[in-house]
Every structure is written in C-alpha cells, then in structure tokens.
Design a protein around this motif. Structure first.
Motif, PDB file in Angstrom:
ATOM      1  N   THR A  73       2.643  12.527  -9.598  1.00  0.00           N
ATOM      2  CA  THR A  73       2.204  13.911  -9.415  1.00  0.00           C
ATOM      3  C   THR A  73       3.396  14.864  -9.446  1.00  0.00           C
ATOM      4  OG1 THR A  73       0.311  13.178  -8.090  1.00  0.00           O
ATOM      5  CG2 THR A  73       0.937  15.480  -7.909  1.00  0.00           C
ATOM      6  N   HIS A  74       4.479  14.490  -8.762  1.00  0.00           N
ATOM      7  CA  HIS A  74       5.695  15.315  -8.797  1.00  0.00           C
ATOM      8  C   HIS A  74       6.221  15.444 -10.224  1.00  0.00           C
ATOM      9  CE1 HIS A  74       6.237  16.062  -4.582  1.00  0.00           C
ATOM     10  NE2 HIS A  74       6.339  14.782  -4.251  1.00  0.00           N
ATOM     11  N   PRO A 111      11.596  16.898 -10.667  1.00  0.00           N
ATOM     12  CA  PRO A 111      12.335  15.645 -10.856  1.00  0.00           C
ATOM     13  C   PRO A 111      12.957  15.100  -9.581  1.00  0.00           C
ATOM     14  CG  PRO A 111      13.527  17.500 -11.823  1.00  0.00           C
ATOM     15  CD  PRO A 111      12.172  18.000 -11.461  1.00  0.00           C
ATOM     16  N   ASN A 112      13.499  15.937  -8.725  1.00  0.00           N
ATOM     17  CA  ASN A 112      14.147  15.444  -7.515  1.00  0.00           C
ATOM     18  C   ASN A 112      13.147  14.778  -6.576  1.00  0.00           C
ATOM     19  OD1 ASN A 112      16.614  16.425  -8.417  1.00  0.00           O
ATOM     20  ND2 ASN A 112      16.377  18.399  -7.360  1.00  0.00           N
ATOM     21  N   GLU A 113      11.997  15.419  -6.407  1.00  0.00           N
ATOM     22  CA  GLU A 113      10.958  14.855  -5.545  1.00  0.00           C
ATOM     23  C   GLU A 113      10.416  13.554  -6.140  1.00  0.00           C
ATOM     24  OE1 GLU A 113      11.230  17.889  -6.559  1.00  0.00           O
ATOM     25  OE2 GLU A 113      10.975  19.324  -4.897  1.00  0.00           O
ATOM     26  N   VAL A 127       0.845  -1.196   0.000  1.00  0.00           N
ATOM     27  CA  VAL A 127       0.000   0.000   0.000  1.00  0.00           C
ATOM     28  C   VAL A 127       0.881   1.246   0.000  1.00  0.00           C
ATOM     29  CG1 VAL A 127      -1.689   1.341   1.311  1.00  0.00           C
ATOM     30  CG2 VAL A 127      -1.950  -1.141   1.122  1.00  0.00           C
ATOM     31  N   ARG A 128       1.912   1.263   0.826  1.00  0.00           N
ATOM     32  CA  ARG A 128       2.810   2.420   0.850  1.00  0.00           C
ATOM     33  C   ARG A 128       3.503   2.592  -0.501  1.00  0.00           C
ATOM     34  NH1 ARG A 128       4.578   0.178   5.705  1.00  0.00           N
ATOM     35  NH2 ARG A 128       6.747   0.056   5.013  1.00  0.00           N
ATOM     36  N   ALA A 129       3.921   1.477  -1.104  1.00  0.00           N
ATOM     37  CA  ALA A 129       4.583   1.555  -2.414  1.00  0.00           C
ATOM     38  C   ALA A 129       3.645   2.144  -3.463  1.00  0.00           C
ATOM     39  CB  ALA A 129       5.063   0.171  -2.851  1.00  0.00           C
ATOM     40  N   LEU A 130       2.367   1.733  -3.445  1.00  0.00           N
ATOM     41  CA  LEU A 130       1.394   2.260  -4.399  1.00  0.00           C
ATOM     42  C   LEU A 130       1.210   3.759  -4.226  1.00  0.00           C
ATOM     43  CD1 LEU A 130      -0.859   1.919  -6.525  1.00  0.00           C
ATOM     44  CD2 LEU A 130      -2.414   1.357  -4.648  1.00  0.00           C
ATOM     45  N   LEU A 131       1.060   4.206  -2.981  1.00  0.00           N
ATOM     46  CA  LEU A 131       0.853   5.628  -2.739  1.00  0.00           C
ATOM     47  C   LEU A 131       2.104   6.436  -3.070  1.00  0.00           C
ATOM     48  CD1 LEU A 131      -1.154   5.423   0.611  1.00  0.00           C
ATOM     49  CD2 LEU A 131      -2.040   5.647  -1.715  1.00  0.00           C
ATOM     50  N   LEU A 132       3.276   5.858  -2.840  1.00  0.00           N
ATOM     51  CA  LEU A 132       4.521   6.544  -3.189  1.00  0.00           C
ATOM     52  C   LEU A 132       4.673   6.705  -4.698  1.00  0.00           C
ATOM     53  CD1 LEU A 132       6.919   4.879  -0.610  1.00  0.00           C
ATOM     54  CD2 LEU A 132       6.598   7.348  -0.870  1.00  0.00           C
ATOM     55  N   GLU A 133       4.327   5.660  -5.465  1.00  0.00           N
ATOM     56  CA  GLU A 133       4.490   5.786  -6.916  1.00  0.00           C
ATOM     57  C   GLU A 133       3.491   6.785  -7.491  1.00  0.00           C
ATOM     58  OE1 GLU A 133       3.790   2.333  -9.310  1.00  0.00           O
ATOM     59  OE2 GLU A 133       1.615   2.578  -9.142  1.00  0.00           O
ATOM     60  N   ARG A 134       2.286   6.842  -6.921  1.00  0.00           N
ATOM     61  CA  ARG A 134       1.319   7.833  -7.399  1.00  0.00           C
ATOM     62  C   ARG A 134       1.769   9.244  -7.020  1.00  0.00           C
ATOM     63  NH1 ARG A 134      -4.284   4.569  -5.961  1.00  0.00           N
ATOM     64  NH2 ARG A 134      -4.249   3.203  -7.781  1.00  0.00           N
TER      65      ARG A 134
END
Length: 423
Positions: free
Chosen positions: A273-274, A280-282, A262-269
C-alpha cells in the motif's frame, strides 16, 4: 468422451497429414521464419513442453487444424499438470488428509459441488470435534487456490460459506464453541472474498471481507480481523485509491496477538500500500520488518491461513514494491532470483509476478528482455480462471506497444491478443 489434451490432438493431426515429427518441424520452420527441431515437436506431443500461442498459430496453419481447438487443448494440458501436481502434494496443516484433499480436487475438476455439510437437528450441540472438522475442511479448501483461479473456486467457496453460516445458525453450543464457529466463518468468508476478487467480482469480494471482519470481531480474534482489513486495503489499492490508514490499521489491529507469520503477512501488504501510494521510505521499513518477523520463533502454532508465508513470499513482495516505485536496479535481481524457484504449476501467481519483472526491465530500458518475460506470463496465464494476470499483462503490453517494430515485441503483442479481455 473427454476432449484430448494437446499431445494426443497434435499427434492425431500430424498423422492425418501423413507427416513425421521431422517433417512437421521443417514445415513450421519455413512458415514461422524461426527454427524448431524434431525434438521440440516430440516434447509438445509428450507434453513435457507446451506450444506457445505463437507456435499454436503456425501449427494450425501447417496442419490445417482449428486454432481454437489447439488453444483449448493446451489449456486442458495445463489443468492436467496442475491436478497431477496436486496428487503429488501433501498439504500441510494438522490432520488434513491427502485422500480428502484429492477428493476435493477431483470434485472441483468435475465441476461437482462440495459435499453439503450435515445440518444439525433441532437442539443438536456442536463441540470441539466439530470445530476441528470444519478447520480441517477449510485447510483443504484453501489449497485449491494454489492451482485454480477465483473463477474456478468462487462458487464453491461461497456455497460452503453459506452452508457454514446455516450450520452455525441452527446449532447450539457453548460460548467458547460459538466464538470458534465465528472464527471459522471469518476464515471461510476470506476465502470467498479472495476468490471473488480474483474473479473480478469486486462488490461480492467487499461483502465477504466485511462479513469476515464482523465475524472475527465477534469471535474475539484480532489476527483474523486484521487480515480482513488487509484484504479490504489490498482491494482498494488494486481498484481504487490506496488506503494507507486501512493498511496500517490492519497491522495495528492484529500485532499484539498475532503470530510471526501473520505479522509478516500484514506488514508486507502494508508495504505494498505504501509503495502504490508513492511512499518509498515507509514501504522499505515495512518490508524490512516483514523480512525480520517471518523468521521469528513462536511458542504458538501458526494458523493455517498463513501456511504459504515464507522468506520467498516476502522477497516477491519486495521486488514488486521496488518495481511499483520504479527502482528497477533493486527490483530485477530479487525477482529474477525468487521466480527462478517458483513452480509453474502455480500459474496464476507466477504470471502476475512475472509482469512485475517485465515492468522493471522496461524501466531499465531492456525492451526485448521485458518482451521475453511477458511472453512467459502470457503462456502461464492462458486458461487460468483469474482476471488479474490478464489485467497486468495488458498493462505491460500497453507499454511495449510503442516498440512493436522489434520482432520480439510484435510476437508478444500478437500472443496477447489470444488472451481473454480483462474486465
């Protein structure tokens, strides 16, 4: 009587023309100015391969056939392939039963409605076994999205959501069961929201995501609440200005209680957005965190709604982010690698991901390779009940149009005309 798929239809047209497969191949080669072999005609008739829009046009001319009829027959063949893939697919997720899953597929293919949920009698009490049944059914519903677009599934998902809300409204239960019921509503509202988004019904998608967020909060389920916010953020990225604040909030809402996937999914989304926001850095930091997190072990089972999140999913998003940020030297190797393993039966998703690769090749100045990749996306997108591949293909072809003097590009631009117009 059912309409035929392309193999039987093509065979019938050829026999009516009193032509062998070799003769048809020769006619096509002369008309198209491109060689095609008898074996290729045989593969089309056996449906081990399907004729592209380019060859459909020349088949129609050579056989005095209806070009639209050929196109529809190819679309039916693609749907048949996806159904066959489902028959051979054992879904993951606890007690999800293959027979029930196939029943759902057959019902959808026949445009039948999902079985109506049994409504409780006045005062009937729902318990843990009812919750498990609802979760199992949700898992079956979720897997339809692997093979069908939102235009195919939205009505089904929205109907099931309403039936679930009615079921919960009229039942009685303990406070714990009530929280679990709210979590089921949150999951099903996310399914309905995603299908609406995929079908281009953006107001409906927003409404379902907001219902999901409220239900998740009432359930005391921060991971589901974070996922609802992530869906809303993804929708804003796609059709409005990116909301970095909302994407970050989706992760912050869930991270303390969420499992690794779940954390991986939210991080990739959040990374996406970034990337759209030009950060690019974010984006790189979020992608690196997702790639690390997806491999972490957990003493808790992962929820079914992240069953598809794995290393390849993170790689695909990584390639898409680098494409968005106009870094083709970083995007192309990642996307080429992972899409080489991606199953064509997931036609909508693969078509979308291929357009990222096509954009990356354009950024690298490889025009003909971009055109070739775009043609693959067009072939996959034909007949898929989703507006998103069409929208993305349209963006690629608009960039290819200045190069229409190249034969490879002109063929792709002609093929794109056969696709439905994006909203």
């Amino acid at each position: 009587m059912h309409e035929p798929t392309i193999g039987p239809l093509l065979r019938a047209y050829r026999k009516d023309a009193h032509a062998s497969q070799g003769q048809l191949a020769a006619w096509l080669s002369d008309r198209a100015g491109r060689p095609v072999t008898r074996n290729e005609v045989s593969r089309w008739e056996g449906e081990s391969r399907l004729p592209t829009p380019f060859w459909q046009k020349h088949l129609a001319a050579a056989l005095d056939a209806d070009a639209d009829a050929l196109r529809r027959a190819v679309d039916r063949a693609k749907t048949k392939r996806r159904l066959l893939q489902c028959e051979n697919h054992q879904p993951e997720g606890g007690d999800v039963q293959r027979r029930a899953f196939l029943g759902a597929m057959a019902g959808l293919a026949a445009s039948a409605s999902w079985p109506v949920l049994p409504q409780p009698k006045p005062g009937q009490r729902l318990g843990s076994s009812d919750i498990q049944r609802l979760l199992n059914e949700t898992a079956r519903l979720r897997r339809l999205d692997n093979y069908f677009g939102g235009a195919d599934t939205y009505k089904l998902y929205a109907t099931v959501l309403k039936e679930t809300q009615d079921l919960v409204r009229n039942a009685s239960f303990s406070s714990e069961t009530e929280r679990n019921c709210k979590a089921v509503i949150a999951e099903r509202a996310q399914l309905a929201g995603w299908a609406a988004f995929d079908a281009g019904l953006h107001a409906e998608a927003t409404e379902h995501y907001e219902i999901s967020f409220e239900a998740a909060k009432e359930a005391g389920h921060p991971a589901l609440a974070g996922n609802a916010l992530a869906f809303l953020a993804y929708q804003k990225v796609t059709f409005k200005k990116p909301s970095v604040a909302m994407a970050v909030a989706s992760y912050e809402t869930a991270k303390q209680h969420a499992t690794p996937r779940v954390r991986a999914l939210l991080l990739e989304r959040m990374a996406w957005t970034h990337a759209v926001a030009g950060q690019p850095n974010e984006a790189e930091r979020a992608l690196a965190a997702a790639a690390e997190t997806v491999h972490l072990a957990s003493d808790r089972p992962e929820p079914d709604w992240v069953f598809w999140v794995n290393e390849d999913e993170i790689k695909i998003m990584t390639g898409r982010c680098w494409t968005q940020l106009r870094r083709p030297l970083r995007a192309v190797p990642i996307l080429e690698d992972v899409l080489g393993r991606f199953d064509d039966t997931h036609a909508r998703d693969k078509a979308i991901y291929l357009t990222s690769l096509a954009h990356a090749y354009l950024d690298a100045g490889e025009i003909e390779q971009s055109a070739s990749i775009t043609q693959q996306a067009i072939d996959l997108a034909a007949g898929v009940g989703s507006v998103r591949p069409i929208e993305r293909i349209t963006k690629v072809t608009s960039r290819l149009r200045p190069h229409r003097s190249l034969t490879a590009v002109s063929g792709v631009l002609d093929a794109a005309k056969a696709l439905p117009t994006a909203r």
